[in-house]
Design a protein around this motif. Structure first.
Motif, PDB file in Angstrom:
ATOM      1  N   VAL A 139       0.843  -1.203   0.000  1.00  0.00           N
ATOM      2  CA  VAL A 139       0.000   0.000   0.000  1.00  0.00           C
ATOM      3  C   VAL A 139       0.873   1.246   0.000  1.00  0.00           C
ATOM      4  O   VAL A 139       0.612   2.209  -0.741  1.00  0.00           O
ATOM      5  N   ALA A 140       1.940   1.241   0.807  1.00  0.00           N
ATOM      6  CA  ALA A 140       2.815   2.404   0.886  1.00  0.00           C
ATOM      7  C   ALA A 140       3.509   2.673  -0.442  1.00  0.00           C
ATOM      8  O   ALA A 140       3.627   3.831  -0.875  1.00  0.00           O
ATOM      9  N   LEU A 141       3.940   1.624  -1.118  1.00  0.00           N
ATOM     10  CA  LEU A 141       4.592   1.806  -2.420  1.00  0.00           C
ATOM     11  C   LEU A 141       3.580   2.244  -3.482  1.00  0.00           C
ATOM     12  O   LEU A 141       3.904   3.050  -4.361  1.00  0.00           O
ATOM     13  N   ARG A 142       2.372   1.727  -3.395  1.00  0.00           N
ATOM     14  CA  ARG A 142       1.326   2.143  -4.336  1.00  0.00           C
ATOM     15  C   ARG A 142       1.051   3.642  -4.181  1.00  0.00           C
ATOM     16  O   ARG A 142       0.933   4.379  -5.162  1.00  0.00           O
ATOM     17  N   GLU A 143       0.967   4.098  -2.942  1.00  0.00           N
ATOM     18  CA  GLU A 143       0.723   5.518  -2.686  1.00  0.00           C
ATOM     19  C   GLU A 143       1.908   6.374  -3.144  1.00  0.00           C
ATOM     20  O   GLU A 143       1.716   7.473  -3.661  1.00  0.00           O
ATOM     21  N   ALA A 144       3.117   5.860  -2.972  1.00  0.00           N
ATOM     22  CA  ALA A 144       4.297   6.588  -3.446  1.00  0.00           C
ATOM     23  C   ALA A 144       4.271   6.715  -4.963  1.00  0.00           C
ATOM     24  O   ALA A 144       4.615   7.763  -5.523  1.00  0.00           O
ATOM     25  N   GLY A 145       3.852   5.653  -5.644  1.00  0.00           N
ATOM     26  CA  GLY A 145       3.755   5.703  -7.097  1.00  0.00           C
ATOM     27  C   GLY A 145       2.742   6.718  -7.572  1.00  0.00           C
ATOM     28  O   GLY A 145       2.986   7.481  -8.521  1.00  0.00           O
ATOM     29  N   ILE A 216      12.587  11.302 -11.433  1.00  0.00           N
ATOM     30  CA  ILE A 216      12.354  11.964 -10.141  1.00  0.00           C
ATOM     31  C   ILE A 216      11.868  10.971  -9.097  1.00  0.00           C
ATOM     32  O   ILE A 216      11.288   9.929  -9.421  1.00  0.00           O
ATOM     33  N   GLY A 217      12.120  11.323  -7.826  1.00  0.00           N
ATOM     34  CA  GLY A 217      11.647  10.466  -6.752  1.00  0.00           C
ATOM     35  C   GLY A 217      11.772  11.131  -5.398  1.00  0.00           C
ATOM     36  O   GLY A 217      12.533  12.082  -5.216  1.00  0.00           O
ATOM     37  N   GLY A 218      11.005  10.632  -4.456  1.00  0.00           N
ATOM     38  CA  GLY A 218      11.040  11.131  -3.087  1.00  0.00           C
ATOM     39  C   GLY A 218      10.646  10.035  -2.123  1.00  0.00           C
ATOM     40  O   GLY A 218      10.402   8.888  -2.519  1.00  0.00           O
ATOM     41  N   THR A 219      10.598  10.379  -0.850  1.00  0.00           N
ATOM     42  CA  THR A 219      10.186   9.439   0.186  1.00  0.00           C
ATOM     43  C   THR A 219       8.932   9.978   0.863  1.00  0.00           C
ATOM     44  O   THR A 219       8.871  11.156   1.221  1.00  0.00           O
ATOM     45  N   THR A 220       7.942   9.128   1.026  1.00  0.00           N
ATOM     46  CA  THR A 220       6.676   9.540   1.623  1.00  0.00           C
ATOM     47  C   THR A 220       6.759   9.482   3.147  1.00  0.00           C
ATOM     48  O   THR A 220       7.721   8.959   3.723  1.00  0.00           O
ATOM     49  N   ALA A 221       5.721   9.968   3.797  1.00  0.00           N
ATOM     50  CA  ALA A 221       5.684   9.956   5.258  1.00  0.00           C
ATOM     51  C   ALA A 221       5.725   8.537   5.803  1.00  0.00           C
ATOM     52  O   ALA A 221       6.196   8.310   6.926  1.00  0.00           O
TER      53      ALA A 221
END
Length: 358
Positions: A139-145, A216-221
């Motif tokens: 779920v966390a990776l899906r939201e990051a995508g 591009i990329g980042g890290t989510t909460a």
């Protein structure tokens, strides 16, 4: 079973008496604590049996407690030797596994504090756990995508002729921070700079008709990373040579996405796309592996590369990103993050993979 308990069992199975984990993704994965990589030692002492202890500087204790970790905490003061404290917690362990990213100075200091123990690399213990994402991580990776897709969808606001790569990159970075807690990287490779896969940005002014690689990329909460590459044309006409190889690249990336699934090897995913690119005459212009794993780090196992006989299984998340680079002219890379499901592949990035003309 908690993650650290599974790590304990894996260590015991490999004959490792204790794992020592310093700040980084492994520590966060095992405990949930995002420790600062400071000069003062923070180290999880994880015996193969018994209770683990997190060694932290006294001034970091409040931060560790606030993270909600479920292990006991031992603190050390400024005038105390933290390595002696670790040694006392390790006891008479014969084989110590140190995390793969531990600073060399700490490896040597621990060796001095534990002269009777053998030190081995213990990173594979945690790596073998992290390589398969559970439902919460998926779920966390899906939201990051989805988050990084939303940034790509806004590219027309910033990318245009007359602006420098650096100016465009700054706007992209600001947008990433509206969707993530950190901006990890921004690549804006216009024209000939697109032929350098890790170019980042420069003061080059984007010209009409320039193909532009945006990675591009980042890290989510939640602590999980995004990473996606798309290709844009800054107005004008698509160069004929570029259009020709872009079609090949898109075909290769599509074939790799369709091939990747549980039961195939990592190298077979690489080969499927590499063969298409080679057959079209661009084989020597695809100069990197097809992909890397992703999770709490942008680059982690599994790596999608020739020579890797690793069989993909459910929960493995990785990038699929073939590229073609014509030195001095232009380049292109198409990158999606995907995860193996029980019987196929879920792709987390779904903005247009075709060249987008702005």
């Amino acid at each position: 079973m908690s993650r650290w308990k599974r790590a304990q069992q894996a260590a015991a199975d490999q004959g490792i008496d204790a794992l020592l984990i310093t700040p980084g993704a492994d520590l966060r994965y095992l405990t949930g604590y995002v420790a600062l990589p400071l000069e003062r030692l923070t180290c999880l002492v994880l015996p193969s049996s018994g209770d683990p202890t997190l060694v932290v500087p006294a001034l970091e204790r409040a931060a560790a407690v606030a993270s909600g970790i479920d292990v006991q905490i031992a603190t050390w003061n400024e005038t105390e030797d933290p390595f002696a404290l670790v040694a006392s917690l390790v006891g008479d362990a014969h084989t110590i596994g140190v995390d793969d990213h531990m600073w060399a100075s700490r490896v040597f200091a621990l060796g001095a504090a534990l002269p009777e123990a053998d030190q081995v690399l213990g990173g594979s213990i945690v790596q073998d756990l992290r390589i398969r994402k559970d439902a919460e991580e998926t779920v966390a990776l899906r939201e990051a995508g989805l988050a990084i897709d939303r940034v790509h969808q806004r590219m027309g606001e910033w990318l245009r002729p007359g602006r420098t790569e650096r100016e465009v990159g700054a706007d992209i970075a600001a947008a990433i921070l509206t969707e993530h807690v950190t901006c990890d990287f921004v690549i804006v490779g216009s024209g000939p700079n697109g032929a350098s896969p890790h170019h980042e940005v420069s003061d080059r002014v984007i010209e009409v008709g320039d193909p532009v690689v945006v990675d591009i990329g980042g890290t989510t909460a939640a602590g999980y990373c995004s990473d996606s590459t798309r290709n844009y044309l800054a107005g004008g006409q698509v160069p004929a040579e570029y259009a020709q190889f872009y079609d090949v690249l898109l075909e290769a990336q599509t074939a790799q996405r369709e091939h990747a699934r549980p039961g195939v090897t990592a190298e077979s995913v690489d080969l499927v796309g590499r063969q298409i690119i080679a057959d079209a005459g661009y084989g020597d212009l695809f100069i990197h592996r097809t992909g890397h794993g992703i999770g709490q780090e942008t680059h982690e196992e599994p790596y999608i590369v020739e020579g890797s006989e690793l069989v993909l299984t459910e929960g493995m998340a990785f990038s699929i990103e073939p590229g073609i680079y014509v030195e001095g002219r232009f380049g292109a890379r198409i990158e999606d993050i995907a995860i193996c499901t029980a019987d196929g592949l879920e792709v987390f990035n779904n903005t247009p993979r075709e060249l987008v003309i702005l």
